[in-house]
Design a protein around this motif. Structure first.
Motif, short mmCIF file in Angstrom:
data_model
loop_
_atom_site.label_atom_id
_atom_site.label_comp_id
_atom_site.label_asym_id
_atom_site.label_seq_id
_atom_site.Cartn_x
_atom_site.Cartn_y
_atom_site.Cartn_z
N ASN A 1 -7.06 7.24 7.92
CA ASN A 1 -6.83 5.81 7.96
C ASN A 1 -8.01 5.10 7.32
O ASN A 1 -9.11 5.11 7.87
N LYS A 2 -7.79 4.47 6.18
CA LYS A 2 -8.87 3.79 5.47
C LYS A 2 -9.31 2.51 6.17
O LYS A 2 -10.39 2.01 5.90
N SER A 3 -8.46 1.97 7.03
CA SER A 3 -8.81 0.67 7.63
C SER A 3 -8.70 0.66 9.15
O SER A 3 -8.40 -0.36 9.74
N GLU B 1 -3.57 5.06 1.75
CA GLU B 1 -4.08 4.14 2.77
C GLU B 1 -4.13 4.83 4.13
O GLU B 1 -5.13 4.76 4.83
N THR B 2 -3.02 5.46 4.51
CA THR B 2 -2.97 6.23 5.76
C THR B 2 -2.25 7.55 5.49
O THR B 2 -1.45 7.66 4.57
N HIS C 1 1.27 5.10 1.53
CA HIS C 1 0.89 5.94 2.67
C HIS C 1 1.44 7.34 2.45
O HIS C 1 2.24 7.56 1.55
N ARG D 1 0.85 -1.19 0.00
CA ARG D 1 0.00 0.00 0.00
C ARG D 1 0.89 1.25 0.00
O ARG D 1 2.06 1.19 0.36
N ARG E 1 0.65 -2.75 -4.70
CA ARG E 1 -0.02 -4.04 -4.50
C ARG E 1 0.62 -5.11 -5.39
O ARG E 1 0.85 -6.23 -4.94
N GLN F 1 -0.93 2.99 -5.93
CA GLN F 1 -1.50 1.92 -5.10
C GLN F 1 -1.48 0.59 -5.84
O GLN F 1 -1.13 -0.45 -5.26
#
Length: 195
Positions: free
Chosen positions: A159-161, A133-134, A17, A15, A113, A109
């Motif tokens: 923060n996506k997660s 992602e962050t 960031h 990912r 990945r 991204q």
């Protein structure tokens, strides 16, 4: 303020960031040290502040840091994308000088990945990409008791997660470990706290 590092540091591999703030270079260097392996740092040639690998010695072996100086941000994005896709590096750091559009952020991204590589964009304050992602804000903290300049406040502002939060961290150059440090008023022996 938590006394433990968040579950999303070290940064999630595969990912991209972002980090901003006056201590963003220190954050990136610590991220490279924690990631292990080799890292690539991509920077436009016109930028006056040039990274010196020997200056990273308290954090990581300068022989594990590759530097790329490009003509412009388009070239920087191309170098970063190929390096992320390749998968032979543990971290690719990209200094961003203009906002990334959604297409550019998404391409990074997808490349991260595909290669399983961690990407980190150093961005000016307030210039983040929706694809990140962050997003972290890193600021130095002066602590007369420490006597060094490695105490920082890391704040996750996107923060996506997961959740957001803030931590005071200190890099120990001798043990090569990152420690969470309570804020001054919450340390043992401070006024209002038990010893």
């Amino acid at each position: 303020m938590s006394s433990q590092l968040p579950p999303f540091f070290p940064l999630r591999a595969g990912r991209v960031h972002e980090v901003c703030g006056p201590a963003s270079t220190g954050f990136s260097a610590i991220a490279a040290a924690v990631a292990g392996g080799r890292a690539l740092w991509v920077q436009e040639a016109w930028l006056a502040d040039m990274l010196t690998p020997a200056g990273m010695m308290p954090l990581l072996d300068p022989a594990k840091l590759l530097l790329a100086r490009t003509q412009n941000q388009t070239d920087s994005l191309a170098v970063a994308e190929e390096a992320l896709k390749d998968g032979s590096l543990s971290l690719v750091v990209l200094e961003v000088t203009r906002p990334l559009d959604l297409r550019e952020g998404r391409r990074l991204q997808l490349a991260a990945r595909a290669g399983g590589t961690t990407g980190l964009c150093l961005i000016p304050e307030g210039m983040g990409s929706n694809a990140a992602e962050t997003r972290w804000r890193a600021t130095p903290i002066f602590d007369p008791a420490q006597g060094d300049s490695t105490l920082m406040r890391w704040e996750i502002i996107k923060n996506k997660s997961g959740t957001i939060g803030a931590w005071h961290v200190h890099w120990d150059a001798q043990t090569h470990r990152l420690h969470v440090v309570p804020p001054v008023g919450e340390r043992p022996g401070s006024a209002g706290t038990p010893e």
